[in-house]
Scaffold this active site. Structure first.
Site, PDB file in Angstrom:
ATOM      1  N   MET A   1       0.848  -1.196   0.000  1.00 28.55           N
ATOM      2  CA  MET A   1       0.000   0.000   0.000  1.00 28.55           C
ATOM      3  C   MET A   1       0.881   1.243   0.000  1.00 28.55           C
ATOM      4  O   MET A   1       0.874   2.019  -0.945  1.00 28.55           O
ATOM      5  CB  MET A   1      -0.934  -0.025   1.201  1.00 28.55           C
ATOM      6  N   CYS A   2       1.684   1.462   1.050  1.00 26.50           N
ATOM      7  CA  CYS A   2       2.668   2.541   1.138  1.00 26.50           C
ATOM      8  C   CYS A   2       2.043   3.941   1.224  1.00 26.50           C
ATOM      9  O   CYS A   2       0.958   4.192   0.724  1.00 26.50           O
ATOM     10  CB  CYS A   2       3.642   2.502  -0.022  1.00 26.50           C
ATOM     11  N   GLY A   3       2.763   4.831   1.859  1.00 25.72           N
ATOM     12  CA  GLY A   3       2.362   6.225   1.939  1.00 25.72           C
ATOM     13  C   GLY A   3       3.517   7.112   1.522  1.00 25.72           C
ATOM     14  O   GLY A   3       4.658   6.884   1.935  1.00 25.72           O
ATOM     15  N   ARG A  32      -0.355   3.273   6.369  1.00 23.43           N
ATOM     16  CA  ARG A  32      -0.280   2.819   4.984  1.00 23.43           C
ATOM     17  C   ARG A  32       0.934   1.925   4.740  1.00 23.43           C
ATOM     18  O   ARG A  32       1.070   1.339   3.666  1.00 23.43           O
ATOM     19  CB  ARG A  32      -0.235   4.015   4.030  1.00 23.43           C
TER      20      ARG A  32
END
Length: 295
Positions: A1-3, A32
């Site tokens: 997902m990552c932010g 995230r």
């Protein structure tokens, strides 16, 4: 997902606040991707090049490192130790020799540039930022990333940002489907990725285009033709800051611009506490559209 987050300051008076604002933005994105985090800061230019290196045993490896490198190069070297990272200032023409020296000692090079410093480690954004004192750092712009690993191991070298050219780095939310093909192409061009992370492939691609004479906007446009998959890229260079999303744009993204700054976040809540945000122009970046600002 990552932010991912990014902040490009238009006003010099805001430079002392860069690290503090970026830290708050990144911590907001923790859920995230909580396995690792990193930030690139574009601060004061050095008289020479700043080489940021990392060690798992800094107390041992950094003891006398500046003196040893100075002796190897036969040139003046200075060093600033920041937790597991050290920022060494070296002569402009000594990068290749310094990289070879670091490789021989088993030290990892995070990035090189006259203005850029990169700090990244395994752990929550709040912990990583605290370890490196990011809140106290000043500069003109910076980008950050908090990672949920999906395609490679949770390691320091697998964390973002990835830097594959002087004063250039990239963070990414998404996944590339043709990264192995691009590895071969980029290796032939002299821009071989060093990790299995597909994001480093994208960083190498941007570096190769910049080396060919493209500006940041042109390099970002090239990703739309040559990189397959779904992605949002935020890129920093010595004088610039850019954003591009793939044609489908399934990854969330929001931008804001005022007279004082341009900001990017994976979600609006990353921007919500920025000064003057209530009067900002806020928008979702269009698919397959390049946005970039340069000084």
């Amino acid at each position: 997902m990552c932010g991912i987050v990014g902040l490009f300051l238009k006003k010099e008076a805001l430079r002392p606040q860069l690290g503090n604002m970026l830290t708050d933005m990144l911590i907001t994105m923790t859920d995230r991707g909580p396995d690792s985090a990193g930030i690139a800061i574009y601060g004061d230019e050095a008289e020479g090049l700043k080489m940021t290196v990392q060690s798992d045993t800094p107390q041992t490896e950094f003891d006398g490192l500046d003196g040893a490198l100075e002796a190897a190069l036969g040139r003046k070297v200075t060093m600033k130790v920041v937790d597991t990272h050290a920022v060494l200032t070296i002569p402009d023409d000594a990068e290749d020799d310094a990289r070879a020296f670091m490789k021989a000692r088993g030290l990892r090079v995070m990035g090189v540039g006259s203005a850029m410093e990169i700090f990244k480690e395994i752990g929550l954004p709040k912990d990583v930022a605290a370890r490196f004192g990011i809140r106290q750092m000043s500069g003109s712009h910076g980008i950050g990333h908090t990672r949920m690993a999906t395609e490679s191991a949770v390691t320091t070298m697998g964390a973002h940002p990835f830097s594959t050219g002087d004063d250039q780095c990239l963070v990414h939310n998404g996944s590339l489907s043709n990264h192995n093909q691009m590895r071969r192409v980029l290796t032939q061009k002299g821009f071989a990725p060093q990790t299995q992370n597909d994001t480093e492939v994208a960083a190498c691609y941007i570096s190769s285009r910049l080396a060919e004479g493209a500006n940041l906007g042109e390099a970002l446009e090239g990703t739309l033709d040559d990189l397959d998959g779904f992605f949002t890229f935020v890129v920093g260079t010595k004088n610039g800051f850019g954003v591009v999303r793939d044609p489908i744009a399934c990854k969330p993204a929001v931008m804001a611009e005022t007279e004082d700054y341009v900001a990017f976040g994976s979600e609006y809540r990353a921007l919500a506490n920025l000064p003057g945000i209530e009067a900002a122009r806020v928008w979702e970046p269009e698919p397959a559209t390049v946005y970039f600002w340069e000084r």
